[in-house]
Design a protein around this motif. Structure first.
Motif, PDB file in Angstrom:
ATOM      1  N   HIS A  29      39.927 -14.931  25.444  1.00  0.00           N
ATOM      2  CA  HIS A  29      39.666 -14.408  24.099  1.00  0.00           C
ATOM      3  C   HIS A  29      40.507 -13.167  23.827  1.00  0.00           C
ATOM      4  CE1 HIS A  29      37.553 -13.430  20.420  1.00  0.00           C
ATOM      5  NE2 HIS A  29      37.261 -12.230  20.900  1.00  0.00           N
ATOM      6  N   ALA A  30      40.723 -12.356  24.866  1.00  0.00           N
ATOM      7  CA  ALA A  30      41.538 -11.151  24.706  1.00  0.00           C
ATOM      8  C   ALA A  30      42.973 -11.506  24.308  1.00  0.00           C
ATOM      9  CB  ALA A  30      41.537 -10.348  25.993  1.00  0.00           C
ATOM     10  N   GLU A  32      43.841 -14.025  22.427  1.00  0.00           N
ATOM     11  CA  GLU A  32      43.818 -14.340  20.997  1.00  0.00           C
ATOM     12  C   GLU A  32      43.827 -13.062  20.169  1.00  0.00           C
ATOM     13  OE1 GLU A  32      40.447 -16.797  20.266  1.00  0.00           O
ATOM     14  OE2 GLU A  32      41.057 -18.359  21.687  1.00  0.00           O
ATOM     15  N   VAL A  33      43.056 -12.069  20.611  1.00  0.00           N
ATOM     16  CA  VAL A  33      43.031 -10.780  19.905  1.00  0.00           C
ATOM     17  C   VAL A  33      44.399 -10.109  19.975  1.00  0.00           C
ATOM     18  CG1 VAL A  33      42.010  -8.470  19.865  1.00  0.00           C
ATOM     19  CG2 VAL A  33      40.564 -10.467  20.309  1.00  0.00           C
ATOM     20  N   ALA A  34      45.013 -10.138  21.162  1.00  0.00           N
ATOM     21  CA  ALA A  34      46.337  -9.528  21.337  1.00  0.00           C
ATOM     22  C   ALA A  34      47.378 -10.222  20.461  1.00  0.00           C
ATOM     23  CB  ALA A  34      46.755  -9.597  22.802  1.00  0.00           C
ATOM     24  N   LEU A  36      46.781 -11.638  17.583  1.00  0.00           N
ATOM     25  CA  LEU A  36      46.540 -11.180  16.210  1.00  0.00           C
ATOM     26  C   LEU A  36      47.107  -9.779  16.000  1.00  0.00           C
ATOM     27  CD1 LEU A  36      42.874 -12.420  15.598  1.00  0.00           C
ATOM     28  CD2 LEU A  36      44.969 -13.288  14.536  1.00  0.00           C
ATOM     29  N   ILE A  37      46.947  -8.917  17.011  1.00  0.00           N
ATOM     30  CA  ILE A  37      47.508  -7.558  16.921  1.00  0.00           C
ATOM     31  C   ILE A  37      49.034  -7.623  16.823  1.00  0.00           C
ATOM     32  CG2 ILE A  37      47.837  -5.399  18.189  1.00  0.00           C
ATOM     33  CD1 ILE A  37      45.026  -5.787  19.343  1.00  0.00           C
TER      34      ILE A  37
END
Length: 236
Positions: A29-30, A32-34, A36-37
């Motif tokens: 999940h991290a 996916e967040v990275a 997006l960032i």
């Protein structure tokens, strides 16, 4: 020349990014967040480029068909031929998938953020660079898979409409918004030129970290031997 290159703090930042991704890769999940960032950083970078580049320079870059044509031929002609040659030369030295990857690397255009950022760092014509890089990337969505299928003899190729839309949203939309917002934002951006320079570097560093993390999670260090990495580095 080598002393000058490796004395650059940006090169050291990229090397540190690769080391960080090797020991602390982002996953699950991290990741996916990275991702997006990373997309958000690229969006902001191109908004700032849209704000700071005078409209007449952008129009001039679009109209400069000699420059755009030369870049197009270099990206999809010279570099594709170089990738094909390197894949054949190292076919018996590297694993087949890595040798084929050299062809793939030659066919792909540079990322737009890298082209714009490096051009800005070199104090070149950023407007022409943004236009050229955006055009070859949009064309590359269609042409790159077709060229790869043809040169690698892998059969039919498919073109993703989603990729075209993603380029339009992340790259072209913020640039257009930046051009429209020049009246209000340009004085502030011109007064904080270091911000745009650091956004150039940060956006590339984040993208490298996310991409290399994916390779590390996929087991790049256990799949590829040390001697193969050396040959691959030489080829690249």
């Amino acid at each position: 020349m080598f002393a000058r290159i490796f004395a650059d703090r940006f090169v050291l930042l990229l090397l540190a990014t690769i080391l960080l991704a090797s020991f602390i890769p982002v996953r699950g999940h991290a990741a996916e967040v990275a991702s997006l960032i990373s997309s958000a950083a690229i969006f902001l970078l191109f908004f700032l480029n849209g704000v700071r580049l005078p409209r007449h320079e952008v129009v001039s870059g679009v109209r400069n068909w000699q420059l755009q044509g030369a870049i197009f031929l270099f990206v999809f002609g010279v570099m594709s031929a170089a990738g094909l040659a390197m894949s054949h030369i190292l076919d018996n030295i590297l694993p087949p998938i890595l040798a084929l990857g050299l062809l793939f690397t030659g066919i792909l255009p540079s990322t737009v953020q890298s082209a714009a950022a490096y051009c800005a760092l070199a104090r070149g014509n950023v407007a022409a660079s943004v236009v050229a890089a955006a055009l070859v990337n949009l064309v590359g969505v269609v042409l790159s898979p077709l060229l790869f299928a043809l040169l690698a003899h892998v059969g039919e190729a498919t073109v993703s409409g989603q990729a075209v839309g993603r380029i339009a949203i992340i790259l072209l939309l913020p640039f257009a918004l930046g051009q429209m917002a020049q009246r209000w934002c340009k004085p502030w951006v011109d007064a904080h030129k270091d911000l745009a320079t650091w956004m150039d570097r940060i956006s590339i560093a984040i993208a490298v970290y996310v991409a290399f993390s994916g390779a590390v999670v996929a087991g790049i260090w256990s799949i590829v031997r040390g001697d193969e990495l050396a040959w691959l580095a030489l080829a690249v």
